[in-house]
Design a protein around this motif. Structure first.
Motif, PDB file in Angstrom:
ATOM      1  N   GLY A   1       2.243  -8.938   1.686  1.00  0.00           N
ATOM      2  CA  GLY A   1       1.990  -8.837   3.114  1.00  0.00           C
ATOM      3  C   GLY A   1       2.631  -7.656   3.803  1.00  0.00           C
ATOM      4  N   LEU A   2       2.832  -6.563   3.062  1.00  0.00           N
ATOM      5  CA  LEU A   2       3.447  -5.367   3.635  1.00  0.00           C
ATOM      6  C   LEU A   2       2.370  -4.361   4.070  1.00  0.00           C
ATOM      7  CD1 LEU A   2       6.267  -4.773   0.979  1.00  0.00           C
ATOM      8  CD2 LEU A   2       6.447  -5.991   3.143  1.00  0.00           C
ATOM      9  N   THR A   3       2.663  -3.625   5.119  1.00  0.00           N
ATOM     10  CA  THR A   3       1.743  -2.591   5.586  1.00  0.00           C
ATOM     11  C   THR A   3       1.715  -1.437   4.592  1.00  0.00           C
ATOM     12  OG1 THR A   3       2.225  -3.151   7.897  1.00  0.00           O
ATOM     13  CG2 THR A   3       1.210  -1.011   7.473  1.00  0.00           C
ATOM     14  N   TRP A   4       0.514  -1.001   4.233  1.00  0.00           N
ATOM     15  CA  TRP A   4       0.356   0.095   3.272  1.00  0.00           C
ATOM     16  C   TRP A   4       0.036   1.382   4.004  1.00  0.00           C
ATOM     17  CZ3 TRP A   4       1.652   1.763  -1.188  1.00  0.00           C
ATOM     18  CH2 TRP A   4       0.925   2.777  -1.845  1.00  0.00           C
ATOM     19  N   LEU A   5       0.857   2.404   3.772  1.00  0.00           N
ATOM     20  CA  LEU A   5       0.707   3.686   4.459  1.00  0.00           C
ATOM     21  C   LEU A   5       0.304   4.806   3.498  1.00  0.00           C
ATOM     22  CD1 LEU A   5       3.886   3.465   6.752  1.00  0.00           C
ATOM     23  CD2 LEU A   5       1.511   2.921   7.350  1.00  0.00           C
ATOM     24  N   GLY A   6      -0.348   4.421   2.412  1.00  0.00           N
ATOM     25  CA  GLY A   6      -0.705   5.418   1.399  1.00  0.00           C
ATOM     26  C   GLY A   6      -2.094   6.006   1.563  1.00  0.00           C
ATOM     27  N   HIS A   7      -2.784   5.677   2.655  1.00  0.00           N
ATOM     28  CA  HIS A   7      -4.127   6.223   2.877  1.00  0.00           C
ATOM     29  C   HIS A   7      -4.042   7.471   3.754  1.00  0.00           C
ATOM     30  CE1 HIS A   7      -5.735   2.611   1.111  1.00  0.00           C
ATOM     31  NE2 HIS A   7      -5.176   1.846   2.029  1.00  0.00           N
ATOM     32  N   SER A   8      -3.684   8.577   3.184  1.00  0.00           N
ATOM     33  CA  SER A   8      -3.591   9.812   3.959  1.00  0.00           C
ATOM     34  C   SER A   8      -4.117  10.977   3.137  1.00  0.00           C
ATOM     35  CB  SER A   8      -2.140  10.085   4.372  1.00  0.00           C
ATOM     36  OG  SER A   8      -1.361  10.499   3.266  1.00  0.00           O
ATOM     37  N   GLU A   9      -4.538  12.030   3.820  1.00  0.00           N
ATOM     38  CA  GLU A   9      -5.030  13.226   3.137  1.00  0.00           C
ATOM     39  C   GLU A   9      -3.928  13.890   2.329  1.00  0.00           C
ATOM     40  OE1 GLU A   9      -6.957  15.880   5.803  1.00  0.00           O
ATOM     41  OE2 GLU A   9      -8.520  14.449   6.394  1.00  0.00           O
ATOM     42  N   GLN A  10      -2.683  13.763   2.811  1.00  0.00           N
ATOM     43  CA  GLN A  10      -1.558  14.347   2.068  1.00  0.00           C
ATOM     44  C   GLN A  10      -1.387  13.658   0.722  1.00  0.00           C
ATOM     45  OE1 GLN A  10       2.116  15.535   4.334  1.00  0.00           O
ATOM     46  NE2 GLN A  10       1.167  14.297   5.941  1.00  0.00           N
TER      47      GLN A  10
END
Length: 252
Positions: A152-161
């Motif tokens: 249930g953790l927020t995933w912040l791996g969706h980036s162009e970088q």
């Protein structure tokens, strides 16, 4: 009987965690620091049993408490845990192990590991670049993402970088990690191999069947084989009793 009475008792189902087998020792080069959040367990159980410091809580999107028990939250974890096949869990678990070993080496605090930040993921990819193949790093990232979603953790791996870093890491992959393309199997090769087998022996008969079925089904070998002798699952793997004969609409 009230309309909601059937929610008072939930249907039982098997836990995704294996309790009867002992895990192998860690690779000396990939041994995490001891932590109560990361017990030594089977690789396929690592996504489930390795907990972040802050996991799923009974709050709605406005941070208002929901009347859900700890058992309700654990059931969510168990159900989501069944979304991944056992083999996928093993592949993803290695990425989670490498990630935490990296965090140990960088003295990353527990609350910064999960949920992770885009910058920490970029540093992880950059550190692994030149050591692993691009496909391996992608699977590692998928493993870290699966761990986030499971707990249930927020995933912040969706980036162009992140995408650019993975592309760069793939180009920096060491030559030994890149397999050269091999010639495909042909009927002639299969015939020559078949002539060398003794079909009266179970092993040779099984090898022949595996080769012929995978060839004519256009299947990957992983679909007709198992990883180990203890890995056979009659609900997933093919058995002799699964063989049957049928005709299509053309009578073939």
């Amino acid at each position: 009987m009230t309309n909601h009475s059937h929610f008072q008792v939930t249907a039982p189902f098997a836990s995704p965690v294996t309790l009867t087998m002992q895990p192998c020792a860690y690779n000396p080069m990939l041994t995490p620091l001891p932590s109560p959040l990361r017990p030594h367990c089977l690789a396929k159980d690592r996504l489930h049993l390795w907990r972040p410091l802050l996991s799923r809580v009974a709050l709605d999107h406005n941070s208002i408490p929901l009347p859900l028990s700890e058992a309700d939250l654990n059931r969510i974890l168990t159900v989501i845990g069944h979304s991944l096949a056992s083999g996928t869990k093993e592949v993803y678990s290695l990425g989670l192990l490498v990630y935490h070993v990296f965090c140990d080496a960088r003295s990353i605090s527990e609350h910064q590991r999960g949920p992770t930040s885009s910058l920490l993921l970029l540093s992880f990819i950059a550190t692994c670049a030149g050591v692993y193949s691009g496909k391996t790093l992608e699977n590692y990232l998928y493993g870290i993402r699966a761990w986030h979603l499971l707990h249930g953790l927020t995933w912040l791996g969706h980036s162009e970088q992140i995408s650019s870093a993975l592309t760069g890491a793939a180009r920096l992959a060491p030559p030994p990690s890149k397999r050269l393309k091999r010639q495909p199997f042909t009927l002639d090769i299969i015939s020559r191999l078949h002539a060398m087998l003794d079909l009266s022996t179970p092993l040779d008969a099984a090898v022949s069947a595996c080769l012929i079925i995978s060839f004519f089904m256009l299947a990957q070998l992983g679909e007709v084989t198992i990883c180990s002798l203890n890995g056979f699952d009659p609900t997933l793997n093919m058995k002799v009793s699964d063989i049957h004969y049928a005709q299509d609409c053309h009578g073939l």
